[in-house]
Write an enzyme that holds these catalytic residues in place. Structure first.
Site, PDB file in Angstrom:
ATOM      1  N   TRP B 325      25.678 -10.887 -14.944  1.00  0.00           N
ATOM      2  CA  TRP B 325      25.824  -9.614 -14.209  1.00  0.00           C
ATOM      3  C   TRP B 325      25.727  -8.427 -15.166  1.00  0.00           C
ATOM      4  O   TRP B 325      25.219  -7.368 -14.810  1.00  0.00           O
ATOM      5  CB  TRP B 325      27.186  -9.604 -13.493  1.00  0.00           C
ATOM      6  CG  TRP B 325      27.484  -8.310 -12.785  1.00  0.00           C
ATOM      7  CD1 TRP B 325      27.168  -7.992 -11.500  1.00  0.00           C
ATOM      8  CD2 TRP B 325      28.144  -7.156 -13.325  1.00  0.00           C
ATOM      9  NE1 TRP B 325      27.588  -6.718 -11.203  1.00  0.00           N
ATOM     10  CE2 TRP B 325      28.195  -6.180 -12.307  1.00  0.00           C
ATOM     11  CE3 TRP B 325      28.706  -6.847 -14.551  1.00  0.00           C
ATOM     12  CZ2 TRP B 325      28.782  -4.931 -12.488  1.00  0.00           C
ATOM     13  CZ3 TRP B 325      29.286  -5.607 -14.738  1.00  0.00           C
ATOM     14  CH2 TRP B 325      29.322  -4.666 -13.717  1.00  0.00           C
ATOM     15  N   HIS B 326      26.216  -8.643 -16.412  1.00  0.00           N
ATOM     16  CA  HIS B 326      26.233  -7.541 -17.369  1.00  0.00           C
ATOM     17  C   HIS B 326      24.839  -7.147 -17.860  1.00  0.00           C
ATOM     18  O   HIS B 326      24.642  -6.036 -18.330  1.00  0.00           O
ATOM     19  CB  HIS B 326      27.113  -7.884 -18.572  1.00  0.00           C
ATOM     20  CG  HIS B 326      28.567  -7.781 -18.262  1.00  0.00           C
ATOM     21  ND1 HIS B 326      29.261  -8.796 -17.636  1.00  0.00           N
ATOM     22  CD2 HIS B 326      29.460  -6.776 -18.453  1.00  0.00           C
ATOM     23  CE1 HIS B 326      30.517  -8.414 -17.468  1.00  0.00           C
ATOM     24  NE2 HIS B 326      30.667  -7.197 -17.948  1.00  0.00           N
ATOM     25  N   GLY B 327      23.920  -8.068 -17.811  1.00  0.00           N
ATOM     26  CA  GLY B 327      22.578  -7.699 -18.266  1.00  0.00           C
ATOM     27  C   GLY B 327      21.643  -8.881 -18.278  1.00  0.00           C
ATOM     28  O   GLY B 327      22.079 -10.043 -18.317  1.00  0.00           O
ATOM     29  N   PHE B 475      24.288  -1.717 -16.789  1.00  0.00           N
ATOM     30  CA  PHE B 475      24.584  -3.012 -16.163  1.00  0.00           C
ATOM     31  C   PHE B 475      24.383  -2.986 -14.665  1.00  0.00           C
ATOM     32  O   PHE B 475      24.308  -2.249 -13.949  1.00  0.00           O
ATOM     33  CB  PHE B 475      26.009  -3.437 -16.463  1.00  0.00           C
ATOM     34  CG  PHE B 475      26.261  -3.577 -17.940  1.00  0.00           C
ATOM     35  CD1 PHE B 475      25.226  -3.966 -18.785  1.00  0.00           C
ATOM     36  CD2 PHE B 475      27.474  -3.289 -18.486  1.00  0.00           C
ATOM     37  CE1 PHE B 475      25.441  -4.084 -20.150  1.00  0.00           C
ATOM     38  CE2 PHE B 475      27.704  -3.409 -19.848  1.00  0.00           C
ATOM     39  CZ  PHE B 475      26.688  -3.794 -20.679  1.00  0.00           C
TER      40      PHE B 475
END
Lengths: 369, 475
Positions: B325-327, B475
Site C-alpha cells: 500500500w505504501h508504494g 503513497f
C-alpha cells in the site's frame, strides 16, 4: 465591562509575551549561528570595528552569509604556499547580494585554480562596504606586510569622490541602538512573501520617500562631478599603484561597472534615484558623467603605468541579470568579472614563465596601452 | 495545496472566516467546494477520478441498502459490493501499480530467458489516491455489513470522501466515525479551538522544523556509495524521526484544522517509538491504516479465532499488502514482510517473553521496559532502512556496513542529535504523563502556551529548511 477589560489585558499580555519570546529566539539563534552578542547590535556593521585608519573586519566575525576569516577578511582562513591576489575595493568587491562563495573574489580564485597547472592561487578579499580608496591607500603597507601578495586588484567606487574628504577622526565604537531583531526578520520575510503587486506599491512609496529626503538635503549638490574631485581620484589611484609596485606587487586596475552599462541606459529609472539616496551631493544626471570620467582616468593610468587592466564597465552587461541594484553584482555579474580578471592574471603568469619578463613589462594586451 | 505553503496560510483563515458565518447546510457546501479546490489546485484533471470514485461508491451503497430493505439474497448484494471493490481497486491498481507489475513481470521473464518488449506507461500518481480509495471502500463495506446507513445526500457523501484536512494523507476515516459528524450541526467548542491550535503549531514544528531539516541529512547518507556503519546508523535514526515527524506532523495539522471546524478525526500516531513490541507498534503507528487493515482484511481472513498457523499466514498477508500500500516497489513489499515477520515472531514468543520480563520489582520493571524499548526501537529503525533504500543492493551494503562501525562526521551526529533530542524529551513527558496535548493541562496558563507556541513558530518560520513535500503524499 470588567470582563472585556480582563480579556483585553490578557490579549495585550499575550502579545507582549509572544514578541518577547520571538525576540529572545532571534538573539539565541544569532548567538548560536554567528556567535553574535546576545545584547547589542547584530547587523552587517557588527562584523567591523573602527581603528585609526577606518573600518576593519573583526577576526572570525559572522553575520549570516558574511563570514570573516581569522585575519578579519571575508573568505576562508589564509593558507601557506599560495600565489596571493588581494582585492581592494568596497561593497561591490566585498559582496552584498551574491550567494555565499559566489562573490567576485571567490569566483576569481575558483577560476584561477581551475586553469592553473602548477600554482595554487589564493584570492584575499580585503574590501569592506564603504571603504574608500583613500582608506585603502593607508592600509596597503599592512596588506603587503601581512599577505605578501603577487597581485593587487583595485576596483574603486568613484562615488567616494562626490563629497569632500573628511579628516580621519578618533575611532569610535559602533553605537548600540535599541533595535528589535525580530522586526527585521519579519520585514525580510514579508519582502520574500508579499505578492508582486504589494511589493511594487511599497517600492513606489520608497521612491516617494527618497525624493522627499533628497529634496530636504541641505549640502552642496553638484550637477557634474567637479574636475578637482576627478583629479583627486587620479592622484590617489596613481599613489595606490605606485605603492603596490614599490612593494613588488603587480597592480591590476578595473573600471567601475554599473547596472546602466557604458551608455547609461536605464531600464528602471528609479534605480538611479536609489543610488543617489546614498550620494545626495550629485544630481542623478551627473552619475553617468562621473562614471565616464573616472573610468577614463582608470584607462589612462593603466596605459601610462603599464599595469594590468580589466574593463569591467565594458564587459559586464547591463541590466538586472548581472546587477542586483545599481552597482552590486548578482552571481552572474561577479562571474563575468571574475572570468575576465582570471584571464588577465593567467596571461601574465604565462608571459612571465615563457619570456621571463619582469613585472614591469606585461604585454600590451594585458594593459591599457 | 500543501499545508506548508504560503497559499494554505491564506486559504485556511479565509475558509474558517466564511465557515463561522454560515449555517450547517452551507458549511458543508463550503467545505466541499474548498476541498475540491484544495485537491484541484494540485492537478484539476484528477478531480474527475475523485468524483468518479464518489459517484460509484455513493450509488453502490444506496443500491446495497435498497437490496437489503427488499430482502435480496446475500449473493446479489455481494455482487453489487464487488462492483465498488473492482472500480476502486482497478483505479488504484492502474495508477499506482501498473508500471510496477509490468516491469516486475518483464524482469521475471528476462530471468527465465524470455526477452519481451513490454512497455510501461507514463502514469502520474494521483495524490492521496491510496487514502481516499480506502476511505471510500470502507463506506461501501460498512453499508454492506449494515453497520452504517448510507448517506442520503450525495453532497454529504462527497464531503466525507474529500474533506480537505485529511484528503491527501489521512488519517483514513471510517464512514461510521466521520459521516455522522458531517450530517449533524457542529459547534466548535473552546476546548476544540485550544486543542486545534496546539495540534496545528505542534504539527508544523514537527514537519517544517524537524522533518525538513532532517531530510538533507537522510538524503546525504542514503546517497553515499559506501557508508560506514555509524553513518548508516545515524542516517537511519534521522530517517526514523523524519518520516515520523513528516507524517504525524501532517496528521496533527489535519486534526487541528478539523477541530477548528468542530470535527474530530481519529488519533493516527500515539508515540510509536515508545512501543516495546511489534504488536504495540502497530497500535501506535498509522493507527487509521492498521485499523483499516484489521477491520477489512485481517478479520475477514479469519482474524485470531483460527489456528496459529493460519494466524501467522494472515498476519503475513496483511502486512505484505500493507507494505505494498505504501508504494509500488519491492522494498515496500520487503518492509511489509519484515513487519509481518516481527509480528509472527512476537506472537510466537509472547508467552516466553511475558514470563521473562514478569516482575514485581519497580527497578527491574523499569530496566526491562528500557531493554524492550531500545530493542524495539532498533528493530523499527532497521525496517526504515528497508523502507528508505532504493535498491536491494543498497539494503545489502547498508546492512553489511552495520558490522563495521567505522567513522562518522561529527557534524552529522550533532545535527541529528540537536534535531531529535528535544522532541524525544517532550515525547518522554507526553508518554509518562499520558497526555499528548501536554500544554493543555489545567494548570498551564494561556500565557505559558503563548510563549511555547511563539518559540515553536519561530523555528517553523525562520529556521525551516528548503520546503519538502510530505513523504506520504507519494503513497
Amino acid at each position: 465591562m470588567k470582563r472585556t477589560l480582563k480579556i483585553g489585558f490578557r490579549v495585550v499580555l499575550s502579545a507582549i509575551i509572544a514578541f518577547t519570546v520571538l525576540e529572545v529566539c532571534v538573539r539565541v539563534d544569532d548567538l548560536y549561528e554567528d556567535g553574535a552578542p546576545f545584547w547589542g547590535n547584530h547587523d552587517i556593521d557588527s562584523i567591523f570595528r573602527a581603528d585609526v585608519v577606518g573600518r576593519r573586519g573583526i577576526s572570525n566575525a559572522r553575520f549570516r552569509k558574511w563570514k570573516l576569516n581569522n585575519a578579519g577578511f571575508r573568505g576562508p582562513d589564509l593558507r601557506e604556499g599560495t600565489v596571493r591576489v588581494v582585492c581592494i575595493g568596497a561593497s561591490e568587491t566585498f559582496g552584498m547580494y551574491e550567494s555565499e562563495d559566489k562573490e567576485f573574489p571567490r569566483q576569481l580564485e575558483a577560476d584561477l585554480n581551475r586553469s592553473a597547472k602548477q600554482l595554487e592561487f589564493e584570492v584575499i578579499n580585503v574590501a569592506y562596504p564603504g571603504q574608500s580608496l583613500r582608506t585603502a591607500l593607508r592600509r596597503i603597507p599592512e596588506y603587503v606586510d601581512l599577505l605578501k601578495p603577487k597581485y593587487g586588484l583595485l576596483y574603486i567606487n568613484p562615488t567616494a569622490y562626490i563629497e569632500e574628504p573628511t579628516k580621519a577622526g578618533r575611532p569610535t565604537a559602533p553605537k548600540t541602538k535599541l533595535s528589535f531583531r525580530i522586526a527585521e526578520r519579519f520585514r525580510e520575510l514579508a519582502k520574500r512573501l508579499l505578492p508582486d503587486l504589494i511589493q511594487a506599491q511599497l517600492r513606489a512609496r520608497n521612491v516617494e520617500n527618497a525624493k522627499d529626503s533628497l529634496q530636504q538635503y541641505r549640502g552642496t549638490v553638484y550637477q557634474t562631478l567637479p574636475e578637482g574631485n576627478v583629479e583627486r581620484f587620479r592622484s590617489e589611484l596613481t599613489e595606490a599603484i605606485d605603492d603596490l609596485v614599490s612593494h613588488g606587487v603587480f597592480p591590476i586596475v578595473i573600471t567601475h561597472a554599473t547596472r546602466f552599462g557604458p551608455n547609461f541606459q536605464y531600464e528602471d529609472p528609479e534605480m538611479l534615484l536609489n543610488w543617489r539616496r546614498f550620494n545626495p551631493g550629485l544630481k542623478e544626471s551627473g552619475f553617468a558623467d562621473m562614471e565616464r570620467r573616472t573610468n577614463r582616468v582608470v584607462r589612462e593610468i593603466a596605459a601610462e603605468k603599464g599595469v594590468g587592466f580589466v574593463d569591467a564597465a565594458g564587459i559586464v552587461p547591463p541590466g538586472p541579470e548581472y546587477f542586483q541594484d545599481f552597482v552590486h553584482f548578482t552571481d552572474a555579474g561577479a562571474e563575468v568579472l571574475a572570468k575576465q580578471t582570471a584571464t588577465v592574471i593567467s596571461l601574465r603568469e604565462q608571459s612571465l614563465s615563457s619570456t621571463r619578463l619582469s613585472a614591469q613589462g606585461p604585454s600590451a594586451v594585458l594593459t591599457g596601452k | 495545496l500543501l499545508f506548508n505553503s504560503i497559499e494554505f496560510v491564506v486559504f485556511l483563515p479565509t475558509i474558517l472566516a466564511l465557515y463561522y458565518l454560515v449555517n450547517h447546510r452551507w458549511q458543508n457546501r463550503l467545505l466541499l467546494a474548498a476541498s475540491l479546490f484544495f485537491y484541484g489546485a494540485w492537478d484539476s484533471r484528477f478531480l474527475w477520478l475523485l468524483l468518479a470514485t464518489m459517484v460509484v461508491d455513493f450509488y453502490v451503497a444506496s443500491h446495497l441498502e435498497r437490496l437489503a430493505e427488499k430482502g435480496a439474497p446475500p449473493r446479489q448484494r455481494k455482487t453489487v459490493l464487488a462492483i465498488s471493490m473492482a472500480a476502486n481497486l482497478v483505479c488504484l491498481g492502474f495508477f499506482k501499480y501498473f508500471n510496477f507489475f509490468v516491469s516486475s513481470f518483464h524482469d521475471l521473464l528476462a530471468t527465465l530467458g524470455w526477452n519481451t518488449n513490454l512497455e510501461t506507461l507514463h502514469i502520474i500518481l494521483p495524490i492521496g489516491i491510496s487514502f481516499y480509495t480506502f476511505q471510500s471502500m470502507s463506506y461501501t463495506i460498512d453499508v454492506y455489513r449494515r453497520e452504517l446507513k448510507p448517506a442520503e445526500s450525495f453532497l454529504d457523501f462527497a464531503l466525507f470522501v474529500s474533506f480537505f484536512p485529511h484528503l491527501v494523507a489521512g488519517p483514513i476515516m471510517r464512514a461510521v466515525d466521520l459521516l455522522p459528524q458531517i450530517l449533524k450541526p457542529r459547534k466548535t467548542t473552546r476546548e476544540q479551538v485550544r486543542d486545534g491550535i496546539h495540534l496545528i503549531v505542534w504539527g508544523f514544528w514537527k514537519k517544517v522544523f524537524i522533518a525538513d531539516n532532517l531530510a538533507p541529512i537522510v538524503t546525504k547518507v542514503f546517497s553515499m556509495p559506501n557508508p560506514t556503519g555509524l553513518e548508516t546508523v545515524f542516517g537511519v535514526y534521522a530517517f526514523a524521526w523524519q518520516i515520523y515527524c513528516d507524517f504525524s506532523g501532517y496528521t496533527d495539522i489535519a486534526r487541528g484544522v478539523s477541530k477548528l471546524m468542530g470535527f474530530e478525526l481519529i488519533l493516527n500516531f500515539n508515540l510509536p517509538y515508545f512501543s516495546t513490541n511489534p504488536q504495540e507498534f502497530w497500535t501506535r503507528w498509522h493507527i487509521s491504516l492498521s485499523s483499516w487493515l484489521r477491520n477489512y482484511l485481517y478479520i475477514p481472513l479469519g482474524g485470531s479465532r483460527i489456528s496459529e498457523g493460519k494466524i501467522y499466514r494472515n498476519l503475513m498477508i496483511t502486512m505484505v499488502l500493507g507494505g505494498l500500500w505504501h508504494g509500488a516497489a519491492w522494498n515496500f513489499v520487503l518492509w511489509g514482510a519484515y513487519q509481518g515477520t516481527l509480528l509472527v515472531v512476537h506472537r510466537w514468543s509472547k508467552p516466553f517473553l511475558d514470563k521473562l520480563f514478569a516482575t514485581d520489582h519497580s527497578a527491574v520493571a523499569a530496566l526491562s521496559f528500557a531493554i524492550r524499548w531500545i530493542c524495539m526501537f532498533h528493530l523499527i529503525c532497521y525496517g526504515w532502512l528497508l523502507f528508505r533504500a532504493q535498491s536491494f543492493h543498497q539494503i545489502k551494503a547498508m546492512t553489511l556496513s552495520l558490522f563495521s562501525p567505522g567513522h562518522v562526521d561529527g557534524n552529522l551526529v550533532s545535527q541529528v542529535v540537536l534535531l531529535t533530542v528535544p522532541l524525544f524529551a517532550i515525547q518522554t513527558v507526553q508518554y509518562f504523563s499520558k497526555e499528548l496535548l501536554f500544554l493543555n493541562r489545567r494548570w498551564m496558563l494561556t500565557e505559558m502556551r503563548v510563549a511555547f507556541y511563539s518559540m515553536l513558530m519561530y523555528m517553523v518560520v525562520f529556521r525551516a529548511a528548503e520546503g519538502q513535500s510530505f513523504i506520504y503524499f507519494q503513497f
